[in-house]
Write a protein that holds these residues in place. Structure first.
Motif, PDB file in Angstrom:
ATOM      1  N   GLU A  55       1.758 -31.437 -29.842  1.00  0.00           N
ATOM      2  CA  GLU A  55       2.449 -32.570 -29.210  1.00  0.00           C
ATOM      3  C   GLU A  55       3.963 -32.405 -29.224  1.00  0.00           C
ATOM      4  O   GLU A  55       4.663 -33.073 -28.452  1.00  0.00           O
ATOM      5  CB  GLU A  55       2.046 -33.878 -29.891  1.00  0.00           C
ATOM      6  CG  GLU A  55       2.601 -34.081 -31.297  1.00  0.00           C
ATOM      7  CD  GLU A  55       1.907 -33.241 -32.360  1.00  0.00           C
ATOM      8  OE1 GLU A  55       2.409 -33.168 -33.501  1.00  0.00           O
ATOM      9  OE2 GLU A  55       0.834 -32.660 -32.028  1.00  0.00           O
ATOM     10  N   ARG A  56       4.497 -31.517 -30.078  1.00  0.00           N
ATOM     11  CA  ARG A  56       5.947 -31.291 -30.083  1.00  0.00           C
ATOM     12  C   ARG A  56       6.301 -29.812 -29.898  1.00  0.00           C
ATOM     13  O   ARG A  56       7.379 -29.366 -30.279  1.00  0.00           O
ATOM     14  CB  ARG A  56       6.570 -31.828 -31.372  1.00  0.00           C
ATOM     15  CG  ARG A  56       5.984 -31.318 -32.676  1.00  0.00           C
ATOM     16  CD  ARG A  56       6.597 -32.053 -33.863  1.00  0.00           C
ATOM     17  NE  ARG A  56       6.057 -31.611 -35.136  1.00  0.00           N
ATOM     18  CZ  ARG A  56       6.622 -30.679 -35.894  1.00  0.00           C
ATOM     19  NH1 ARG A  56       7.741 -30.095 -35.495  1.00  0.00           N
ATOM     20  NH2 ARG A  56       6.087 -30.333 -37.049  1.00  0.00           N
ATOM     21  N   TYR A  58       6.518 -26.730 -26.946  1.00  0.00           N
ATOM     22  CA  TYR A  58       6.680 -26.610 -25.495  1.00  0.00           C
ATOM     23  C   TYR A  58       6.870 -25.145 -25.110  1.00  0.00           C
ATOM     24  O   TYR A  58       7.450 -24.353 -25.852  1.00  0.00           O
ATOM     25  CB  TYR A  58       7.888 -27.418 -25.008  1.00  0.00           C
ATOM     26  CG  TYR A  58       7.754 -28.897 -25.278  1.00  0.00           C
ATOM     27  CD1 TYR A  58       7.258 -29.759 -24.310  1.00  0.00           C
ATOM     28  CD2 TYR A  58       8.107 -29.427 -26.527  1.00  0.00           C
ATOM     29  CE1 TYR A  58       7.115 -31.104 -24.565  1.00  0.00           C
ATOM     30  CE2 TYR A  58       7.964 -30.775 -26.794  1.00  0.00           C
ATOM     31  CZ  TYR A  58       7.466 -31.613 -25.805  1.00  0.00           C
ATOM     32  OH  TYR A  58       7.323 -32.953 -26.061  1.00  0.00           O
ATOM     33  N   VAL A 227      11.427 -35.549 -26.406  1.00  0.00           N
ATOM     34  CA  VAL A 227      11.489 -34.395 -25.520  1.00  0.00           C
ATOM     35  C   VAL A 227      12.596 -34.542 -24.481  1.00  0.00           C
ATOM     36  O   VAL A 227      13.033 -33.559 -23.870  1.00  0.00           O
ATOM     37  CB  VAL A 227      10.112 -34.183 -24.841  1.00  0.00           C
ATOM     38  CG1 VAL A 227       9.837 -35.295 -23.832  1.00  0.00           C
ATOM     39  CG2 VAL A 227      10.059 -32.832 -24.131  1.00  0.00           C
ATOM     40  N   GLN A 258       7.381 -27.384 -20.545  1.00  0.00           N
ATOM     41  CA  GLN A 258       5.967 -27.658 -20.284  1.00  0.00           C
ATOM     42  C   GLN A 258       5.274 -27.903 -21.622  1.00  0.00           C
ATOM     43  O   GLN A 258       5.229 -27.008 -22.467  1.00  0.00           O
ATOM     44  CB  GLN A 258       5.308 -26.479 -19.576  1.00  0.00           C
ATOM     45  CG  GLN A 258       3.827 -26.702 -19.261  1.00  0.00           C
ATOM     46  CD  GLN A 258       3.172 -25.457 -18.693  1.00  0.00           C
ATOM     47  OE1 GLN A 258       3.473 -24.341 -19.100  1.00  0.00           O
ATOM     48  NE2 GLN A 258       2.280 -25.645 -17.739  1.00  0.00           N
ATOM     49  N   PRO A 259       4.734 -29.120 -21.858  1.00  0.00           N
ATOM     50  CA  PRO A 259       4.066 -29.381 -23.138  1.00  0.00           C
ATOM     51  C   PRO A 259       2.889 -28.438 -23.342  1.00  0.00           C
ATOM     52  O   PRO A 259       2.166 -28.107 -22.385  1.00  0.00           O
ATOM     53  CB  PRO A 259       3.603 -30.833 -23.003  1.00  0.00           C
ATOM     54  CG  PRO A 259       4.420 -31.410 -21.896  1.00  0.00           C
ATOM     55  CD  PRO A 259       4.720 -30.283 -20.967  1.00  0.00           C
ATOM     56  N   THR A 261       0.246 -29.187 -24.694  1.00  0.00           N
ATOM     57  CA  THR A 261      -0.964 -29.961 -24.408  1.00  0.00           C
ATOM     58  C   THR A 261      -1.280 -29.998 -22.923  1.00  0.00           C
ATOM     59  O   THR A 261      -2.407 -30.319 -22.540  1.00  0.00           O
ATOM     60  CB  THR A 261      -0.794 -31.398 -24.930  1.00  0.00           C
ATOM     61  OG1 THR A 261       0.421 -31.947 -24.391  1.00  0.00           O
ATOM     62  CG2 THR A 261      -0.733 -31.420 -26.440  1.00  0.00           C
TER      63      THR A 261
END
Length: 793
Positions: A55-56, A58, A227, A258-259, A261
């Protein structure tokens, strides 16, 4: 009440076994294809679920603006970006860079070509790849292997502390072994090499802001960091980095985050992309599954309505007894759901049968674990399919009027017209025929590439990977073998994508340049491969001293396409001209070769350079006399075991290599399975239509037989309407199938044509299968006893 519905449903299905089996098999075929798509969709969301803190974390993308103001998204970035983010922005916890490519590694004279990733030390913590033993590769000349690579290199012994060799990087020490890598990962590699190992030339990329295709950059933000801070910083970094840059054709670029996830499924197609799934691929798979299932649902409708005459009196009695319409609909839909759930069980068995297929494992279900949630989705999907399939028959059958059906079953019409049902039959066969034309076009193209004449000799030619054996020593041994006519050496095998790609200039600096394939060969290669010299001479004989200006390595052979690319004109004018390879090596053209296809048929013939470079030789090409293949091969194997006892003999006939490289049998087999399912379902639908029509016309058949009609006349009478449906389906499918086939073939510079052999064969199969289905049912109807059908009169 529900229990009664289910019990009655099972009784009716058991009573009409053939009807039930046809419907179960048809629905199971469609559901199986949908299950494959659902499994792959689940797998697409499983990508990267092993990464810590996704989630953090990228991945940074590069949006490049071309000279025509078109924006193209790249998954890669310039290598200096990671350092700037880590050094200048406090909200960044860690950054990791990844460069992926292929290279040859050697262990104990065993040479293997592997994919590797050069990685920063933070790679192991940011992306969370776990080690089974040892330590991460952080120091120069260190690497971590996957379990499969470790076994290939070192067998079952512990590889930690042992070394592998790379011709550019030197000796590399193995510091650890990964745990088995997740199959559903956007990064796939055989070993991870420390970034500090890279050569000076590769290190230049790490400070070059123009090289936005160099590698991948990953950023882990600190906890509780928005973000938005990263998204604001990236455009500013790009603006500063490109301020004084001068690109060849691009206007510039910018960055975005771009995450992790959102990596898969991907909403866009990225250049330099990795292995993540795309929404387009998943939508295509699900569309194929739903179309196949829709064909099966059409069948259920047709077959249920075809059997409606036997259910009409049941409906009448139930209504007279007080049943209301919704109760009757519930009964019929319960039968449909029970049938669909049974079909789910059969579909799962079919899935287990095709699961070992390489295409299925590689592209659809490899690495996906089924859990309770997936089974709930399967059951829910099956019940929904059953309800949808049963709605139309339930609506029609529950609408029968008791007075009509109890007075007489004969002459009952389910529909006043059957245009809709005829349209379904036409749609089924059209879809199946389009798929068959496209599949046959693909199969013919792949067979063409696997067996066509490439312009060089492949018959009786044996390719032997050197794997560290000195090529001259092995060649001398093989030249003494009876049946061996000629031996040559090369860096690559012709007929696929491999080969070095470089730039050639007429002057060392400035002037025109062209991109060309470059192969290393010896002086026997031209004669051995039966290539044609149009002008000039072959590469000169090698001598003991090859270091001077007149060494064989200074001379090159080029093909006609290279001559055209430089606009030289006549090939004779080219001989003796000097060129510069990669702006650093001056060479002289010794001769010009007639064009031949040295790459795959995907590409038109490209400029080619052949040069004598013994250090680059990787294969011996051994021409063997006709009739001496078995004895020569046995002798060659004995020589190999003597020279290299620890390396398996991996020689391969050139024709076998081309066939395996281009036939793609696994893909064709899987697509043939889908096409076969579509045709089977369509034939079952046609069977339902024929059954319905013959039963409604059984009295007409009896009267005609009493009046003296022959069996063949009755068969033609009952069949002609259905034959017309097949012809209509053929007329619709031929142009659409042609377009579908050409959409595939247009990707190849050299391809087969779609002519009578393709279209005629598919139409013939359509009429054959359809005619057999129609003929069997109408023949049985034509042989029926008129006394049975006219007894009630």
């Amino acid at each position: 009440m529900f229990r009664n519905y289910v019990v009655i449903a099972f009784r009716n299905l058991w009573k009409h076994k053939l009807f039930s089996i046809i419907n179960v098999v048809g629905l199971a075929s469609g559901i199986m294809v949908c299950l494959l798509a659902l499994i792959d969709i689940k797998g697409a969301f499983d990508y990267g679920n092993f990464h810590p803190n996704p989630e953090r974390t990228y991945r940074i993308l590069t949006d490049v603006t071309s000279g025509e103001n078109q924006v193209v998204a790249f998954a890669s970035t310039p290598m200096p970006l990671a350092g700037v983010l880590k050094r200048d922005y406090g909200f960044v916890e860690q950054t990791a860079r990844v460069i992926r490519t292929y290279a040859e590694f050697t262990v104990d004279r065993k040479m293997l070509q592997e994919s590797y990733c050069a990685v920063d030390p933070a790679f192991f913590t940011v992306l969370g790849y776990k080690l089974a033993s040892g330590q991460p590769a952080t120091e120069p000349h260190t690497a971590v292997l996957t379990p499969q690579t470790a076994e290939k290199f070192f067998g079952r012994s512990n590889p930690v502390g042992k070394t592998i060799h790379h011709k550019e990087f030197g000796m590399i020490t193995v510091t650890g072994v990964f745990k088995p890598l997740p199959i559903r990962s956007h990064l796939r590699f055989d070993l991870a090499l420390s970034m500090a190992t890279l050569s000076a030339e590769n290190r230049k990329q790490q400070t070059d802001w123009k090289q936005y295709v160099a590698g991948y950059t990953y950023v882990a933000l600190k906890k509780s960091t928005s973000v938005e801070l990263l998204e604001k910083a990236l455009p500013a970094i790009a603006a500063r980095a490109t301020k004084n840059l001068r690109f060849r054709s691009e206007k510039g670029y910018t960055f975005r985050a771009q995450p992790l996830t959102a990596l898969s499924p991907s909403h866009e197609t990225l250049q330099m992309g990795t292995w993540e799934q795309t929404w387009g691929k998943l939508a295509t798979e699900m569309s194929v599954g739903l179309v196949t299932l829709l064909l099966a649902v059409f069948n259920y409708v047709n077959l249920t309505l075809a059997r409606s005459l036997s259910r009409a009196r049941e409906v009448g009695i139930r209504k007279v007894s007080g049943a209301v319409r919704w109760q009757l609909m519930a009964q019929f839909m319960a039968e449909s759901v029970v049938l669909s759930v049974l079909a789910l069980g059969v579909a799962y068995l079919l899935l287990l049968l095709i699961e070992p297929m390489p295409f299925v494992q590689q592209w659809l279900i490899g690495g996906v674990q089924l859990n309770g949630t997936m089974w709930a989705v399967f059951v829910g999907f099956s019940i929904t399919a059953g309800l949808l399939a049963g709605f139309v028959p339930a609506r029609v059958l529950s609408g029968f009027r008791p007075a009509q059906v109890l007075r007489s079953q004969t002459g009952l019409k389910v529909f006043k017209g059957i245009t809709l049902r005829k349209s379904l039959i036409v749609a089924q066969f059209s879809i199946a025929l389009i798929a068959m034309i496209a599949l046959l076009s693909m199969a013919r193209q792949q067979n063409y590439m696997a067996t066509a004449d490439y312009g060089f000799r492949s018959e009786n030619m044996l390719n032997i990977p050197l794997n560290g054996v000195p090529y001259q020593r092995l060649a001398n041994e093989l030249n003494r073998v009876s049946g061996v006519e000629l031996v040559s050496a090369s860096s690559e095998r012709f007929g696929h994508h491999d080969g070095d790609y470089g730039r050639i200039r007429r002057q060392r600096s400035g002037g025109d340049s062209i991109a060309a394939f470059m192969f290393a060969v010896d002086q026997n290669f031209v004669a051995n491969m039966d290539l044609t010299l149009l002008a000039g001479e072959n590469l000169p004989e090698m001598t003991a001293d090859t270091s001077g200006d007149d060494s064989p390595g200074r001379f090159i052979l080029v093909n006609e396409e290279a001559v055209k690319a430089f606009r030289f004109g006549n090939p004779r004018e080219v001989v003796g001209q000097s060129l510069w390879l990669n702006d650093s090596t001056e060479v002289q053209i010794a001769g010009v070769l007639k064009d031949f296809r040295f790459t795959t048929f995907n590409w038109a013939i490209k400029p080619l350079v052949l040069r004598y470079q013994p250090k680059e030789f990787r294969f011996l090409n051994v021409k063997i006399a006709t009739g001496a293949e078995a004895s020569a091969l046995a002798a060659i194997q004995r020589i190999w075991k003597r020279l290299n006892p620890y390396e398996p003999f991996a020689a391969q006939w050139y024709t076998d290599f081309l066939y395996e490289r281009h036939s793609h049998e696994d893909d064709v087999n899987f697509m043939s399975l889908l096409t076969g399912l579509a045709f089977s379902i369509a034939c079952l639908g046609l069977l339902g239509m024929v059954t319905y029509t013959t039963e409604t016309r059984i009295k007409e058949v009896g009267i005609r037989k009493v009046m003296g009609a022959e069996v063949r006349q009755i068969i033609w009478l009952l069949s002609w309407d259905f034959v017309k449906l097949l012809l209509i389906a053929g007329a619709i499918a031929i142009p659409l199938g042609y377009l579908a086939g050409m959409a595939f073939l247009i990707n190849f510079a050299y391809h087969v044509s779609i002519g009578f052999e393709t279209l005629g064969g598919c139409i013939g199969l359509l009429l054959g299968l359809g005619g057999l289905t129609i003929g069997v049912r109408t023949y049985r109807a034509a042989l029926s006893n008129p006394a049975d059908s006219l007894r009630s009169e």
